[in-house]
Write an enzyme that holds these catalytic residues in place. Structure first.
Site, PDB file in Angstrom:
ATOM      1  N   GLN A 141    -104.697 -24.396 -78.784  1.00 22.14           N
ATOM      2  CA  GLN A 141    -104.980 -25.446 -79.768  1.00 22.14           C
ATOM      3  C   GLN A 141    -103.986 -26.598 -79.651  1.00 22.14           C
ATOM      4  OE1 GLN A 141    -104.761 -22.995 -83.314  1.00 22.14           O
ATOM      5  NE2 GLN A 141    -102.992 -21.973 -82.415  1.00 22.14           N
ATOM      6  N   GLU A 196    -100.215 -12.408 -83.791  1.00 17.68           N
ATOM      7  CA  GLU A 196    -100.498 -13.844 -83.697  1.00 17.68           C
ATOM      8  C   GLU A 196    -101.076 -14.138 -82.322  1.00 17.68           C
ATOM      9  OE1 GLU A 196    -101.129 -17.578 -83.665  1.00 17.68           O
ATOM     10  OE2 GLU A 196    -100.254 -16.906 -85.571  1.00 17.68           O
ATOM     11  N   GLY A 206    -106.258 -11.134 -82.966  1.00 17.64           N
ATOM     12  CA  GLY A 206    -106.270 -10.194 -84.082  1.00 17.64           C
ATOM     13  C   GLY A 206    -107.407  -9.189 -84.017  1.00 17.64           C
ATOM     14  N   ASP A 218    -103.783 -14.111 -92.526  1.00 22.11           N
ATOM     15  CA  ASP A 218    -103.389 -15.504 -92.725  1.00 22.11           C
ATOM     16  C   ASP A 218    -103.994 -16.323 -91.588  1.00 22.11           C
ATOM     17  OD1 ASP A 218    -102.162 -17.899 -93.260  1.00 22.11           O
ATOM     18  OD2 ASP A 218    -100.172 -17.268 -92.601  1.00 22.11           O
ATOM     19  N   PRO A 258    -109.877 -20.752 -82.584  1.00 21.32           N
ATOM     20  CA  PRO A 258    -109.287 -19.423 -82.415  1.00 21.32           C
ATOM     21  C   PRO A 258    -109.430 -18.533 -83.647  1.00 21.32           C
ATOM     22  CG  PRO A 258    -107.745 -21.140 -81.734  1.00 21.32           C
ATOM     23  CD  PRO A 258    -108.909 -21.824 -82.365  1.00 21.32           C
TER      24      PRO A 258
END
Length: 286
Positions: free
Chosen positions: A30, A105, A138, A155, A162
């Site tokens: 990103q 992450e 994830g 979160d 993504p």
């Protein structure tokens, strides 16, 4: 570049003045930018969408972390999905009784950049010996892991790019599989005034998976459109409907000093506006 114009909604948005551009990079996943703003301090945006600011991050991070952990009461193992800026990790790590924290992450660059440019978010907790940091998707982690957790905190960014898979039905199913008996899942779910469809979709997915599912709210100024909702899934309504006295005992027992969260607010956060209740087909007294 003197101003940052958010691109999340068509025809409606917010503008941030850029005092100083601190970092800009196209990571593997990103476009990331961090800049200084005179009112909000340091600000991070991903793919044109504001993710977090130094000034108000405490609201979001305290509510996503302390609500499920204090509602659970005996959480020892916590999984954080997303949260590469370290804000959720910081709040989770404040609970002394938690024995292990796994943070998954997808974009390792976010972790490294935030440690450097947003150090107050993680406040040194990336060095906490209880932490296992996993750089992975994830969804992939949940599908592969044999571990079980007492609390799972998602979160995620908005459901584009993504973060899209982290709002899917299979994601919630995978979370349910990875929860211990009595475990709780919470997940960022957008601002219902502008993203009501997402809330409705999540409600449908949670309904079939959790005996007790609901949403709770917090007003985070940076996330425009009104109060933000967080999805809640648990095996019984008991942890959601704790007496105030119990929450107050747990809160004071934790020794944690908060800036936003308190037990009264915890209970009030589960009271939802009528238009949201109507959209998710839930009675107001649930």
């Amino acid at each position: 570049m003197s101003d940052f114009q958010e691109t999340l909604y068509e025809g409606y948005g917010q503008r941030f003045h850029i005092d100083k551009l601190l970092h800009e990079v196209h990571t593997e996943h990103q476009h990331l930018v961090i800049f200084e703003n005179p009112r909000m301090g340091r600000v991070m945006a991903l793919d044109g969408v504001i993710q977090t600011t130094e000034a108000d991050e405490f609201v979001y991070h305290e509510m996503l972390a302390h609500v499920p952990i204090l509602a659970h009461g005996l959480a020892r193992r916590v999984l954080i999905i997303g949260g590469g800026d370290g804000g959720i990790l910081r709040e989770v790590a404040r609970h002394r009784d938690i024995e292990s924290i796994t943070l998954v992450e997808v974009d390792g660059a976010v972790v490294e950049i935030c440690r450097e440019f947003l150090p107050n978010h993680s406040a040194g907790t990336f060095d906490d010996p209880r932490l296992k940091l996993v750089i992975d998707d994830g969804m992939h982690f949940l599908a592969e892991t044999e571990e079980r957790f007492d609390v799972i905190i998602c979160d995620a960014a908005d459901p584009v790019g993504p973060g899209e898979a982290l709002f899917s039905e299979s994601f919630y199913q995978a979370c349910r599989r990875c929860l211990n008996e009595g475990g709780i899942l919470v997940a960022q779910n957008g601002t219902p005034f502008l993203q009501l469809g997402e809330v409705q979709t999540t409600a449908k997915r949670m309904q079939g998976l959790f005996a007790d599912w609901h949403f709770y709210q917090a007003a985070v100024p940076t996330y425009i459109g009104g109060a933000m909702t967080f999805a809640w899934g648990a095996s019984s309504a008991e942890s959601r409907k704790l007496p105030l006295e119990t929450l107050m005992q747990r809160y004071s027992g934790s020794g944690i000093v908060t800036r936003y969260y308190n037990p009264h607010l915890h209970i009030a956060a589960f009271a939802l506006p009528q238009y949201v209740l109507h959209a998710i087909a839930k009675p107001s007294n649930d």
